[in-house]
Write an enzyme that holds these catalytic residues in place. Sequence first.
Site, PDB file in Angstrom:
ATOM      1  N   TYR A  54      82.114 -61.798 -52.332  1.00 22.07           N
ATOM      2  CA  TYR A  54      80.999 -62.106 -51.454  1.00 22.07           C
ATOM      3  C   TYR A  54      79.734 -61.386 -51.908  1.00 22.07           C
ATOM      4  CZ  TYR A  54      77.969 -62.186 -47.365  1.00 22.07           C
ATOM      5  OH  TYR A  54      76.892 -62.344 -46.531  1.00 22.07           O
ATOM      6  N   HIS A  84      64.913 -64.881 -46.263  1.00 20.30           N
ATOM      7  CA  HIS A  84      65.152 -63.947 -45.175  1.00 20.30           C
ATOM      8  C   HIS A  84      63.880 -63.227 -44.733  1.00 20.30           C
ATOM      9  CE1 HIS A  84      69.247 -64.909 -45.920  1.00 20.30           C
ATOM     10  NE2 HIS A  84      69.752 -63.924 -45.201  1.00 20.30           N
ATOM     11  N   TYR A 283      62.302 -33.103  -3.903  1.00 22.14           N
ATOM     12  CA  TYR A 283      63.152 -33.312  -5.073  1.00 22.14           C
ATOM     13  C   TYR A 283      62.343 -33.379  -6.374  1.00 22.14           C
ATOM     14  CZ  TYR A 283      67.323 -34.515  -2.296  1.00 22.14           C
ATOM     15  OH  TYR A 283      68.404 -34.501  -1.458  1.00 22.14           O
ATOM     16  N   ARG A 286      61.782 -29.654  -7.070  1.00 25.81           N
ATOM     17  CA  ARG A 286      62.966 -28.809  -7.156  1.00 25.81           C
ATOM     18  C   ARG A 286      63.969 -29.321  -8.186  1.00 25.81           C
ATOM     19  NH1 ARG A 286      67.024 -29.097  -2.627  1.00 25.81           N
ATOM     20  NH2 ARG A 286      65.290 -30.150  -1.611  1.00 25.81           N
ATOM     21  N   PHE A 331      77.308 -52.535 -41.143  1.00 25.95           N
ATOM     22  CA  PHE A 331      75.887 -52.801 -40.930  1.00 25.95           C
ATOM     23  C   PHE A 331      75.559 -53.096 -39.466  1.00 25.95           C
ATOM     24  CE2 PHE A 331      78.135 -56.618 -42.451  1.00 25.95           C
ATOM     25  CZ  PHE A 331      78.133 -57.338 -41.264  1.00 25.95           C
TER      26      PHE A 331
END
Length: 512
Positions: A54, A84, A283, A286, A331
């Site tokens: 391949y 590509h 909150y 703190r 990949f």
Amino acid sequence: MSTVTVLPTGISPADVLAVARGHTKVVLDTSTLEALATSRAIVDGIERAGRPVYGVSTGFGALANTFVAPERRAELQHALIRSHAAGVGAPMPREVVRAMMLLRVRSLALGHSGVRPLVAQGLVDLLNADITPWVPEHGSLGASGDLAPLAHCALVLLGEGWVLGPAGERLDAGPALREAGLAPVELAAKEGLALINGTDGMLGMLLLAIDDAAHLFTMADITAALAIEAMLGSDRPFLPELHAIRPHPGQAVSAANIHRLLQSSNIMDSHRDDVAHAVQDAYSMRCAPQVAGAARDTLAFAGTVAERELRSVVDNPVVLPDGRVESTGNFHGAPLGFAADFLAIAAAEVGAIAERRVDRLLDVCRSRDLPAFLTPDPGVNSGLMIAQYTAAGIVAENRRLAAPASVDSLPTSGMQEDHVSMGWAATKKLRTVLDNLTSLLAVELLAGVRGIQLRAPLVPSPAGRAAVAALVGVAGEPGPDIFLAPVMEAARDTVRSRALRAAVEREIGPLG
């Protein structure tokens, strides 16, 4: 760092940052050239033997079973790169492309890709000549790696495609190479595939994001401390013994930072013994170290993933030392996509809690005697009212961006690539989240400075004094409304740069 030497054992995150964000030169070590030559000899042997492998003697993707005659294999590699290089959209930033190119060199240098040394040297020459390919933002699915982005880089190596001009304009690659005295590379079997099959784009973005996040999470401790100081908050929730009993490492670091930042402050001293002072802060004050600390631990996880990937062979097929050439799925970008999505969630929450502190600072009912919207003359003047609007809008955007990209697979290539990672999208949006976090911390920095200024004549902490000094030149003293956008841009620059942190650390020592 003046030079990065690429070894067959890889490179470091610091090497990537030096090349991506600077003009550091790159060289291939002699041992790297030997590893490349050894790997290439195996591919040449396969070609002579005529075995079907391949990417060497076959087509790609869904065309993997199509045999390609020897006389057309070089043509195959060039055709692969051209087809590509199919991205669209705005160009990726220079630092991302440079990181991607160096990481592709690193992958080839590991000696499992079967390319000739001149191919890796060609990418090095582009980096050293400061030739940056024009890589469109859309095109990668993060499986088979970052195919389209890497193909746009490889196309420039062939003397084709586009490069970024000095002002960010798009120029033809051929003249740019000729001007730099570089010749196009003619590819041989396997080499086109080796140039585009990898996770280099998403890894580059993750490494850049990790560096940015490490700085921003420390800046988040600084801006939180400024807001707490301005709101007459307590430093008791940040005592080390309270965090030793919940031993998350990041939480302990953030708590220690905030506690140290709040010391040596007349503002803090002014209410320590006040019986009317709130027993518990909200909150957002703190629990600052619990949120920022969890983000630090998430960052540590992402850093571990990135460092593993830096040591990984992510090509396909890979050339093994015993002469085999095997197909692999290394990949696939899932590890990087997951890490980036996790880190984006954490960074979004660091920004969200910062915006909540800003809202408290601006609210006359909750800011402990500070004027509405931090203006001495509310009504005629709006102070930082709309700065908080901006912060709220950014928090909402970060919530949308925190939705994971890595669960959004779409099949491609005739169902051959039927599950993809979306790692490129995950790392790209992570960088957007971090840029947004910079803006959110800038608003908190500005609000904290305004609140501290309004506590005069009480003298703030060393961090408070440094923050006021950093912004007073553009923000001035509290007074009539001014054009706020330049002030917010200056605050962004202050958060992004390392100067304020350095000024604070000169006073109180290094922060975690």
